[in-house]
Design a protein around this motif. Structure first.
Motif, short mmCIF file in Angstrom:
data_model
loop_
_atom_site.label_atom_id
_atom_site.label_comp_id
_atom_site.label_asym_id
_atom_site.label_seq_id
_atom_site.Cartn_x
_atom_site.Cartn_y
_atom_site.Cartn_z
N LEU A 284 0.83 -1.20 0.00
CA LEU A 284 0.00 0.00 0.00
C LEU A 284 0.87 1.25 0.00
O LEU A 284 1.93 1.29 0.62
CB LEU A 284 -0.90 0.01 1.23
N LYS A 285 0.41 2.24 -0.70
CA LYS A 285 1.09 3.56 -0.68
C LYS A 285 0.45 4.36 0.45
O LYS A 285 -0.64 4.91 0.31
CB LYS A 285 0.89 4.28 -2.02
N GLU A 286 1.14 4.38 1.59
CA GLU A 286 0.57 5.00 2.79
C GLU A 286 1.48 6.09 3.33
O GLU A 286 2.70 6.05 3.14
CB GLU A 286 0.39 3.96 3.90
N GLN A 287 0.88 6.98 4.04
CA GLN A 287 1.62 7.99 4.79
C GLN A 287 1.60 7.59 6.26
O GLN A 287 0.58 7.06 6.74
CB GLN A 287 0.96 9.37 4.62
N PRO A 288 2.68 7.82 6.99
CA PRO A 288 2.68 7.48 8.42
C PRO A 288 1.59 8.26 9.17
O PRO A 288 1.29 9.41 8.83
CB PRO A 288 4.06 7.90 8.91
N VAL A 289 1.02 7.60 10.16
CA VAL A 289 0.01 8.25 11.01
C VAL A 289 0.71 9.23 11.95
O VAL A 289 0.20 10.32 12.21
CB VAL A 289 -0.78 7.19 11.82
N PHE A 290 1.87 8.84 12.44
CA PHE A 290 2.66 9.66 13.37
C PHE A 290 4.11 9.66 12.92
O PHE A 290 4.56 8.75 12.22
CB PHE A 290 2.61 9.11 14.80
N SER A 291 4.84 10.67 13.37
CA SER A 291 6.29 10.72 13.17
C SER A 291 6.91 10.78 14.57
O SER A 291 6.75 11.77 15.28
CB SER A 291 6.68 11.95 12.36
N PHE A 292 7.56 9.70 14.96
CA PHE A 292 8.09 9.62 16.32
C PHE A 292 9.55 10.08 16.39
O PHE A 292 10.32 9.89 15.44
CB PHE A 292 7.99 8.18 16.84
N GLN A 293 9.91 10.63 17.53
CA GLN A 293 11.29 11.02 17.80
C GLN A 293 12.14 9.76 18.00
O GLN A 293 11.61 8.68 18.29
CB GLN A 293 11.35 11.91 19.06
N VAL A 294 13.43 9.92 17.90
CA VAL A 294 14.37 8.79 18.01
C VAL A 294 14.20 8.06 19.33
O VAL A 294 14.20 6.82 19.36
CB VAL A 294 15.83 9.27 17.83
N GLY A 295 14.02 8.77 20.42
CA GLY A 295 13.87 8.13 21.74
C GLY A 295 12.66 7.19 21.78
O GLY A 295 12.73 6.10 22.35
N ILE A 296 11.58 7.60 21.18
CA ILE A 296 10.37 6.76 21.13
C ILE A 296 10.62 5.55 20.23
O ILE A 296 10.19 4.43 20.53
CB ILE A 296 9.15 7.58 20.64
N LYS A 297 11.35 5.76 19.13
CA LYS A 297 11.67 4.63 18.24
C LYS A 297 12.57 3.62 18.96
O LYS A 297 12.43 2.41 18.76
CB LYS A 297 12.33 5.12 16.96
N VAL A 298 13.47 4.09 19.79
CA VAL A 298 14.32 3.19 20.57
C VAL A 298 13.45 2.39 21.54
O VAL A 298 13.64 1.18 21.71
CB VAL A 298 15.43 3.98 21.33
#
Length: 192
Positions: free
Chosen positions: A63-77
């Motif tokens: 699917l060609k989707e856009q992210p719902v959220f953009s998380f900071q690096v700390g949250i991704k960790v």
């Protein structure tokens, strides 16, 4: 929007088939109609589940989707930590089982005892606990609508899956499992 409705229906179909073919009474009816299937039932069940799961994931990834959220690096960790913790719990949980029985459906040992040690001494369903951690991590690491659909439907299905699993375990282990249910929490370990 139609694509997401189809995705919801596919995940609902996946979980419905997964539970339907895992049900004891369904298996007994199939064995009665086709006794030869009993020897390969678990393999066929696993292949069906894996195949349908794979197809749905491939559809989701295309699917060609856009992210719902953009998380900071700390949250991704944090998301990566949750994923690793969930996977570690799942691997550790599987070590308590006979892999041949789980994958190939070899006959269960009639003298098998209820596992109450290790992770199973902390929670009754550590595999599901690991799964929940992985699902939460997916919300962070792959924040797309298709992922959120998968996670939401999976989390809605989870209590039903646990309920049916516990009914099966009560049938197998009887009073021993009923006592275990009183002693050990279902999904969230006690911290004390």
């Amino acid at each position: 929007m139609t694509t997401y409705i189809i995705l919801v229906l596919l995940w609902l179909l996946f979980y419905a088939l997964h539970s339907f073919f895992a049900a004891g009474r369904v298996k007994r009816k199939i064995y009665a109609m086709a006794p030869a299937v009993k020897a390969v039932y678990r393999v066929l069940y696993n292949l069906l589940s894996l195949g349908l799961f794979t197809v749905i994931v491939i559809i989701s990834l295309r699917l060609k989707e856009q992210p719902v959220f953009s998380f900071q690096v700390g949250i991704k960790v944090l998301g990566a930590f949750l994923a690793l913790a969930g996977i570690a719990i799942m691997i550790r949980s599987f070590q308590a089982f006979d892999t041949r029985e789980f994958i190939w459906g070899t006959a269960r040992d009639p003298n098998q005892q209820l596992i109450k040690s290790g992770l199973y001494g902390r929670v009754r369903h550590p595999l599901y606990l690991g799964t929940v951690l992985v699902l939460i991590s997916l919300l962070i690491l792959h924040p797309y609508p298709s992922t959120y659909i998968f996670v939401l439907i999976s989390l809605i299905y989870l209590p039903f899956g646990i309920f049916w699993e516990e009914r099966k375990l009560l049938d197998i282990f009887g009073e021993s499992y009923r006592q275990y249910m009183q002693e050990v929490p279902q999904l969230i370990p006690r911290l004390w």
